[in-house]
Design a protein around this motif. Structure first.
Motif, PDB file in Angstrom:
ATOM      1  N   SER A  45      41.953  32.701  41.124  1.00 53.59           N
ATOM      2  CA  SER A  45      43.058  33.644  41.265  1.00 53.59           C
ATOM      3  C   SER A  45      44.080  33.433  40.146  1.00 53.59           C
ATOM      4  O   SER A  45      44.406  32.293  39.822  1.00 53.59           O
ATOM      5  CB  SER A  45      43.706  33.410  42.624  1.00 53.59           C
ATOM      6  N   THR A  77      40.057  35.210  35.648  1.00 49.36           N
ATOM      7  CA  THR A  77      41.006  35.298  36.761  1.00 49.36           C
ATOM      8  C   THR A  77      40.933  36.671  37.408  1.00 49.36           C
ATOM      9  O   THR A  77      40.523  37.645  36.795  1.00 49.36           O
ATOM     10  CB  THR A  77      42.456  35.078  36.290  1.00 49.36           C
ATOM     11  N   SER A  80      44.194  40.254  42.330  1.00 48.84           N
ATOM     12  CA  SER A  80      44.463  40.543  43.744  1.00 48.84           C
ATOM     13  C   SER A  80      43.193  40.298  44.548  1.00 48.84           C
ATOM     14  O   SER A  80      42.102  40.245  43.981  1.00 48.84           O
ATOM     15  CB  SER A  80      44.869  42.011  43.893  1.00 48.84           C
ATOM     16  N   PRO A  81      43.325  40.191  45.863  1.00 52.79           N
ATOM     17  CA  PRO A  81      42.118  40.004  46.685  1.00 52.79           C
ATOM     18  C   PRO A  81      41.103  41.143  46.461  1.00 52.79           C
ATOM     19  O   PRO A  81      39.907  40.906  46.482  1.00 52.79           O
ATOM     20  CB  PRO A  81      42.650  40.029  48.108  1.00 52.79           C
ATOM     21  N   GLU A  84      39.156  40.438  43.392  1.00 49.61           N
ATOM     22  CA  GLU A  84      38.249  39.338  43.665  1.00 49.61           C
ATOM     23  C   GLU A  84      36.987  39.865  44.351  1.00 49.61           C
ATOM     24  O   GLU A  84      35.862  39.552  43.974  1.00 49.61           O
ATOM     25  CB  GLU A  84      38.967  38.337  44.578  1.00 49.61           C
ATOM     26  N   ASP A 326      42.490  27.398  49.287  1.00 47.48           N
ATOM     27  CA  ASP A 326      41.329  27.896  48.551  1.00 47.48           C
ATOM     28  C   ASP A 326      40.133  26.982  48.746  1.00 47.48           C
ATOM     29  O   ASP A 326      40.275  25.760  48.779  1.00 47.48           O
ATOM     30  CB  ASP A 326      41.650  27.978  47.056  1.00 47.48           C
TER      31      ASP A 326
END
Lengths: 445, 281
Positions: A45, A77, A80-81, A84, A326
Motif C-alpha cells: 500500500s 504500490t 486504495s483498496p 489493490e 497487514d
C-alpha cells in the motif's frame, strides 16, 4: 517544426532517462548467492503519510536483500483498496504479477478464497523464521485454521480511541468510560459550547461496519456463525441504533459528520472540536501531533461493554478492535517462492520490524520486538488493544458482508438529519443486509 | 482495403464484447475466477438474478432519468454560449477558453472539488443559507440526485457549446448578409437561418452527451463513494460494485450487457436518422 523538434527531444530524454532511473545505486550481489540475477516483485500500500520515507525504505530493503540473497526487490504500490483488488484480480487471472503482496487483514479471507496464494506448510513457516516468532494475536486472521494459513503477519494497526485530555479534565472526567453507554453519557456532558462529545465518520466507506461489528461481537454476536449470517439479531439492531443515535437523537456528534470520511473526523478532533475520536489507529498520531491538540490528547482503548449493558454479557467477547494490520502473502504463480519466503523472513525479523515501527509508526508483529514496546507508556493503550483485538469472521464472503453493513448506514443518513432513527426503515435495511450477507455466505466454498 | 479496419474492429470491439457476453453466462466469483474458463456455465442465471435480486431496474431508471435531464438542460446553455461567442469581440478567445475549462477538467477533479463544495457544512450550504435555504445534505438522500444532475450539467455543457460553435462556423457569411438584407429580426434569423444548420451537430452533441451521461462512472463514484446512496445508484456504479466489491463478475457482466443494450437504443435511432448505417452505395 518546433513542436516536432520538442517532441523528438522529449522522446530522446525519456529514452535516455529510463535506464538511468531503473538502475538505482545498489550493491553488486556476490556470486554464488541463490538469488543472483533474480528480482522479486512486491505490492504494498502506498504510504500517503510518509511517502519519502517509504521510497527510502524500498531502496534499503532491496539493498539489504541483495546482500543477503543476491536478488533485488522491486516495489509497486497501490493507492486504495480498490486499486489493490484490481491488481490482485488481473495478476491472479493472468498468473503473473507480484510475488509477494501486502494485504489488509480483513481482505485476507477474500484473498484466501481465490486459492491464488501459497498455503503455508510447516516447512514454509520454518523458512520465514517459525510461526512462533509472531505475536499469537496477530495470527488470528492468517487463515480459516492453523492448517490452512496464507497470511504472514507483517504489521499491526489496532484501533483505539483518542481523547482530549483538557476537555475531559475541565468536565471532571477522570478517564474514558469502558461501556458504550458510559461513553455516551460522557459525550453528552462534553457536548457544549460548540464542541461535540464524539467525532465519528458516518460517510466513511469502512469505519461504520467496524463499530457495528465491535458492538455486536461484544454482545455475543460474531455476525457470522457456521455459515449463517446473523445481522438481523437484536444485538446488531441495538448497535445500529446506538451508532446512528449519537448523531440523530443524542446529538453528541457534529451534524456535518453525516458526510465525513475518517480523515475529516480526525481533522475535527485535531481542531479541538470534539472530545473523543473513536476508531482510529496509531497512524492518526502524525496528524494530531501537528494539530492544535498536540500534547493535549491521549489514546485509550474503546469501550468493550456493549450498548445497554453494564458488564460483558455471557458469550460476549471484549474485543477492543478488529484484528487490523497487514499480512504478507506469496502468490502461487510465483517462480521464486523460496526467495519470497526469505524476504518475508527478513521483513518480519525483530530488527526490520524495529526499523519499520520507527519509520512508519506501525506496531510490530514480531513477538520479540513487540515485548520491548510494551513498557512504553505512550503506546500502552495501543499495545493493549493489539492484544485484545479480535478477528473478523474468516469467510470469503466477508468483503460482501462488510459492504452490506456499511450500506445500512449510508441509506440511513438522510433520516439522521431529520433527528430520528427510523426504526421501521432500519429494520428493513438490516433485513436487506442480512439477505445479502446470507446469499454471499451461501456461495462461499 | 477493409482489412486493417476489420482487424482493428475485431480485436478492439468484437473480442472483448464476446468475452463479456461469455462471462455473463458463467457463475464467476472470487472462488472461481482464478480458472475462469472452468467456472460453472449457468446460462441466463446472472441475467435473471440481476433483474430479480439486484437494484438493476432501479439503477436503469436513475441513469436514464439523470442522463435525460442533463442532456436536455445542457442544450440551451451550450447553444446560448456558442451564439454569445460567435461574433468577434475583444477577449473572445479568452472567454472561449474559459468556457472549455469544465469540459477539460478530469472527472475525478470535478468530483473531488464538488464533493468539497457540497459536503455538509460546506460552501454550498453556507451560500444557500444566505438566501434562506437551509439544506445541508446534498451528497445523500433525495437531493443527491439533483446534486449529480447539477454537477454533470456544469461539467458537460461545453460539449454542446463546442459542436454548436463548429456548426455556426460552417454557416456561410452570405447567409448572414442575405438575412440582413431581407431585414430579418434576430429571432426569425435564429429560427429559420441558423438553427437548421445546427440541427446536425447539435443532435450529435446531444447523442454523445446522453451516452456519456448514461455511462458516467467517475463522477458519481467520486462524489458519493460506495456503497452508493440509493438515489444516485447509477448503472455503472452498480455494475462496478457487483464486480469489484461483491466479486460477482458474472452478474456484473450481465449488468454491463444490459447497459450496452441501453446505449444501443438511442445510438440506433440516431444512425437511422442520419442514415450512416446504409454505408456508401
Amino acid at each position: 517544426m518546433t513542436a516536432k523538434r520538442f517532441l523528438f527531444a522529449l522522446a530522446c530524454a525519456i529514452v535516455m532517462a529510463t535506464p538511468l532511473s531503473a538502475c538505482t545505486a545498489e550493491p553488486a550481489a556476490e556470486p554464488g548467492l541463490p538469488g543472483v540475477g533474480k528480482t522479486l516483485n512486491v505490492l504494498v500500500s502506498a504510504n500517503s503519510i510518509y511517502p519519502t520515507q517509504q521510497k527510502q525504505w524500498f531502496d534499503d530493503v532491496s539493498a539489504k536483500f541483495k546482500t543477503q540473497t543476491g536478488a533485488s526487490v522491486t516495489f509497486e504500490t497501490f493507492a486504495s483498496p480498490n486499486d489493490e483488488l484490481t491488481k490482485i484480480q488481473t495478476s491472479v487471472l493472468s498468473s503473473q504479477g507480484p510475488d509477494v503482496y501486502s494485504l489488509g487483514t480483513t481482505f485476507t479471507p477474500t484473498a484466501y478464497a481465490t486459492g491464488a496464494f501459497v498455503e503455508l506448510t510447516a516447512d514454509d513457516w520454518a523458512k520465514v523464521g517459525g510461526r512462533d516468532r509472531f505475536l499469537p494475536a496477530t495470527l488470528g486472521i492468517s487463515g480459516p485454521d492453523k492448517q490452512h494459513e496464507v497470511g504472514i503477519p507483517f504489521t499491526s494497526r489496532p484501533f483505539v480511541m483518542a481523547y482530549n485530555t483538557e476537555m475531559l479534565k475541565a468536565a471532571g472526567i477522570a478517564k474514558p468510560a469502558d461501556t458504550w453507554d458510559g461513553l455516551l453519557a460522557q459525550a453528552k456532558t462534553l457536548t457544549t459550547g460548540g464542541n461535540f462529545g464524539l467525532a465519528v465518520a458516518y460517510g466513511d466507506s469502512f469505519d461504520p461496519w467496524k463499530f457495528i461489528w465491535a458492538m455486536s461481537v461484544q454482545a455475543g454476536n460474531p455476525l457470522v456463525n457456521g455459515g449463517k449470517a446473523q445481522l438481523d439479531q437484536e444485538s446488531t439492531l441495538k448497535a445500529y441504533q446506538t451508532y446512528l443515535g449519537w448523531l440523530a437523537t443524542d446529538k453528541v456528534v457534529d451534524p456535518a459528520a453525516a458526510g465525513w470520511k475518517n480523515a475529516q473526523a480526525i481533522a475535527a478532533f485535531g481542531a479541538g472540536k470534539a472530545a473523543f475520536l473513536p476508531m482510529v489507529s496509531a497512524t492518526s498520531k502524525v496528524t494530531l501531533d501537528k494539530s492544535s491538540v498536540a500534547g493535549k490528547y491521549s489514546y485509550a482503548i474503546m469501550p468493550t461493554i456493549p450498548p445497554g449493558a453494564t458488564s460483558l454479557p455471557a458469550g460476549g467477547v471484549a474485543a477492543t478492535s478488529i484484528l487490523s494490520g497487514d499480512n504478507l502473502v506469496v502468490a502461487k504463480y510465483s517462480k521464486n517462492k523460496d526467495l519470497a519466503l526469505s524476504l518475508v523472513k527478513m521483513l518480519t525479523s525483530a530488527e526490520a520490524q524495529e526499523t519499520y515501527y520507527k519509520t512508519f509508526g506501525e506496531l510490530p508483529t514480531n513477538a520479540e520486538y513487540a515485548k520491548t514496546l510494551q513498557s512504553d507508556p505512550a503506546l500502552a493503550a495501543i499495545v493493549d488493544s493489539s492484544g485484545k483485538a479480535s478477528g473478523t469472521p474468516f469467510s470469503g464472503a466477508w468483503s460482501q458482508i462488510q459492504l452490506a453493513l456499511v450500506n445500512v448506514v449510508v441509506q440511513s443518513v438522510p433520516n439522521l438529519a431529520a433527528g430520528k432513527v427510523d426504526q421501521a426503515q432500519l429494520k428493513s435495511l438490516v433485513a436487506q443486509a442480512q439477505t445479502a450477507a446470507q446469499s454471499a455466505l451461501d456461495k462461499a466454498k | 482495403m477493409l482489412a486493417p479496419g476489420g482487424v482493428l474492429m475485431f480485436v478492439v470491439i468484437v473480442v472483448p464484447l464476446a468475452v463479456a457476453l461469455y462471462v455473463s453466462l458463467l457463475d464467476l466469483d472470487q472462488y472461481t475466477f482464478r480458472q475462469w474458463v472452468h467456472a460453472p456455465f449457468i446460462r441466463l442465471g446472472n441475467y435473471s438474478e440481476a433483474i430479480q435480486r439486484s437494484n438493476l431496474l432501479h439503477s436503469i431508471r436513475i441513469s436514464v432519468g439523470y442522463a435525460t435531464i442533463v442532456t436536455l438542460a445542457t442544450l440551451p446553455i451550450g447553444l446560448a454560449a456558442a451564439l454569445a461567442t460567435q461574433n468577434r469581440f475583444r477577449g473572445r478567445g479568452l472567454v472561449r477558453s474559459i468556457f472549455l475549462i469544465p469540459y477539460v477538467l478530469p472527472a475525478f477533479v470535478v468530483g473531488t472539488v464538488w464533493r468539497i463544495i457540497l459536503q455538509p457544512d460546506g460552501i454550498a450550504e453556507h451560500t444557500l443559507s444566505r438566501f434562506g435555504v437551509s439544506e445541508d445534505l446534498w451528497l445523500n438522500g433525495p437531493r443527491s440526485f439533483w446534486a449529480l444532475v447539477i454537477v454533470q450539467i456544469w461539467a458537460s455543457w461545453p460539449l454542446v457549446y463546442l459542436l454548436a460553435l463548429a456548426g455556426l462556423q460552417s454557416i456561410d457569411h452570405t447567409m448572414h448578409e442575405a438575412a440582413a438584407l431581407d431585414g430579418t429580426g434576430w429571432w426569425s434569423k435564429l429560427r429559420y437561418v441558423i438553427f437548421p444548420f445546427l440541427r446536425g451537430p447539435v443532435t450529435l452533441a446531444m447523442l454523445i452527451a446522453f451516452l456519456h451521461n448514461v455511462n458516467n462512472f467517475t463522477l458519481p463514484f467520486v462524489l458519493f463513494g460506495v456503497p452508493s446512496p440509493r438515489d444516485v445508484e447509477v448503472l455503472p456504479v452498480l455494475t462496478y460494485v457487483e464486480g469489484f466489491q461483491n466479486f460477482r463478475f458474472g452478474v456484473s457482466a450481465a449488468m454491463a450487457v444490459f447497459s450496452v443494450v441501453l446505449i444501443a437504443i438511442p445510438l440506433a435511432a440516431y444512425l437511422r436518422a442520419v442514415r450512416l448505417d446504409v454505408g456508401q452505395a
